[in-house]
Design an enzyme around this catalytic site. Structure first.
Site, PDB file in Angstrom:
ATOM      1  N   ASP A 130       0.809  -1.220   0.000  1.00 44.97           N
ATOM      2  CA  ASP A 130       0.000   0.000   0.000  1.00 44.97           C
ATOM      3  C   ASP A 130       0.845   1.274   0.000  1.00 44.97           C
ATOM      4  O   ASP A 130       2.007   1.286   0.394  1.00 44.97           O
ATOM      5  CB  ASP A 130      -0.964   0.014   1.187  1.00 44.97           C
ATOM      6  N   GLU A 152      -0.631  -2.097   5.177  1.00 49.51           N
ATOM      7  CA  GLU A 152       0.246  -2.025   6.360  1.00 49.51           C
ATOM      8  C   GLU A 152       0.128  -0.680   7.055  1.00 49.51           C
ATOM      9  O   GLU A 152       0.323  -0.578   8.264  1.00 49.51           O
ATOM     10  CB  GLU A 152       1.701  -2.278   5.942  1.00 49.51           C
TER      11      GLU A 152
END
Length: 394
Positions: free
Chosen positions: A77, A135
């Site tokens: 991400d 995350e």
């Protein structure tokens, strides 16, 4: 470990990383990134499971002989930050960029997928590749991937973070606690609003909240053992709408970081107590919304020794013991389930402009660090396989 074969994959790492850097996606929204990873793995003939715990991807490379299962993890991400770099691979998505190196992590794991898929017959065991979403934002993607079975049958897990505060060529980790737990709190102080010229008829929530900000600074200095590192930060205070109106409500928000569960619970308790007591002293009330985030990341001592004594040296990197650091990582959840090690790979290089801190709008990495990370992950995996090979006596 075949260094030459991994070095031959470096060009592809750069291409993958730059593509991903141009096409970032926020946490829990990594659909196109996941599709890109899935297609790359399928092209390599890697066994793929998609949609794991959201947009997670699992790739399995099963060896020609039975043995242990080593998991390698990368996060995918990006962050809600406007990319301010002047380069041909700058983010093409307004307000979103890879400002933490996750694009590099994904590129490294794709290279390792290619490396191990070409060595199936000589591999004793399984290399499991975990491409994890989300995350950066609690509750994170690690928990959902674990709940979906990502660690079923896994014996050990390794992860890396490309880290610009460390110069390229160095890798760091630590036995035991390495990265802090991270919790968040939101405190709503409720008073009684009114005219700014008649404060005696009000209960000023801004004054009460301001006093609470100062009181919260005493939590670490007067309640926590000074030998236990901890941070309580109030990051925002929001109250009021006009200069002549006393606000009836004021909100504080902040973060808590520490390295053991007893300290974590102590801080949580003290924040609740101080919020209630300070608000009451001003005639106000306080409601605390306390969110427990990622736990402290704790490396397995034996796997840290593997990193220090063989993994980093075999990868051609200078090993070093890292001090505890306050950033958090949901890799901590994996380490609560199986032994493993999380490692920081130096990605800083002033000559290449890789000098900005993580989460900065001009963040970039020395891309050579991706090769270093791939070599390190392969060295750790291969050392583990060698130690646990049949007939080794281990």
């Amino acid at each position: 470990m075949d260094r030459g074969a991994l070095k031959a994959l470096f060009k592809g790492m750069v291409e993958d990383r730059r593509y991903l850097h141009r096409h970032p996606e926020l946490s829990f929204m990594e659909k196109e990134t996941a599709d890109y990873v899935q297609k790359r793995l399928e092209k390599l003939g890697v066994e793929v499971t998609a949609g794991v715990g959201g947009f997670g991807i699992i790739g399995r490379v099963r060896g020609g002989r039975p043995g242990k299962t080593v998991a390698l993890r990368a996060d995918m991400d990006a962050l809600p930050i406007q990319d301010e770099k002047d380069c041909d691979y700058a983010s093409g998505v307004p307000g979103v960029m890879h400002a933490c190196g996750h694009d590099g992590h994904t590129a490294v794991l794709l290279a390792l997928a290619e490396y191990y898929s070409g060595r199936r017959e000589e591999l004793s065991g399984e290399v499991r590749l975990l491409f994890q979403p989300a995350e950066e934002v609690c509750p994170g993607g690690a928990v959902s991937m674990i709940e979906a079975g990502a660690l079923n049958g896994v014996d050990v897990i390794y992860g890396v973070h490309l880290w610009t505060p460390i110069p390229a060529g160095t890798a760091m980790s630590a036995a035991g606690p390495l990265m802090a737990s991270t919790d968040e709190f939101f405190i709503d102080v409720q008073g009684k609003g009114g005219h700014g010229g008649m404060p005696h008829r009000t209960i000023d929530s801004v004054v009460a909240a301001s006093a609470l900000v100062l009181q919260l600074q005493s939590v670490v200095s007067r309640s926590v053992d000074p030998l236990n590192p901890a941070v309580v930060t109030v990051g925002s205070i929001q109250g009021g709408t006009a200069q002549n109106v006393i606000a009836d409500r004021c909100r504080l928000s902040g973060t808590v970081r520490c390295f053991d569960e007893d300290t974590r619970e102590l801080i949580r308790t003290r924040i609740h107590e101080l919020a209630a007591g300070t608000a009451a002293a001003y005639g106000a009330t306080a409601n605390v919304d306390y969110m427990m985030g990622y736990p402290c990341l704790v490396n397995h001592p034996g796997e840290f020794q593997r990193f220090y004594e063989s993994g980093a040296p075999d990868a051609g990197l200078k090993p070093a013991t890292s001090p505890k650091i306050m950033p958090a990582e949901d890799f901590a959840y994996y380490l609560r389930q199986v032994p493993g090690c999380f490692m920081l790979v130096g990605a800083g290089n002033a000559e290449k402009g890789a000098v900005y801190p993580h989460h900065h709008p001009r963040f970039d990495i020395d891309e050579e660090a991706m090769l270093h990370a791939a070599l390190l992950m392969a060295a750790m995996a291969d050392a583990y396989f060698a130690e646990h090979a049949s007939g080794s006596g281990a």
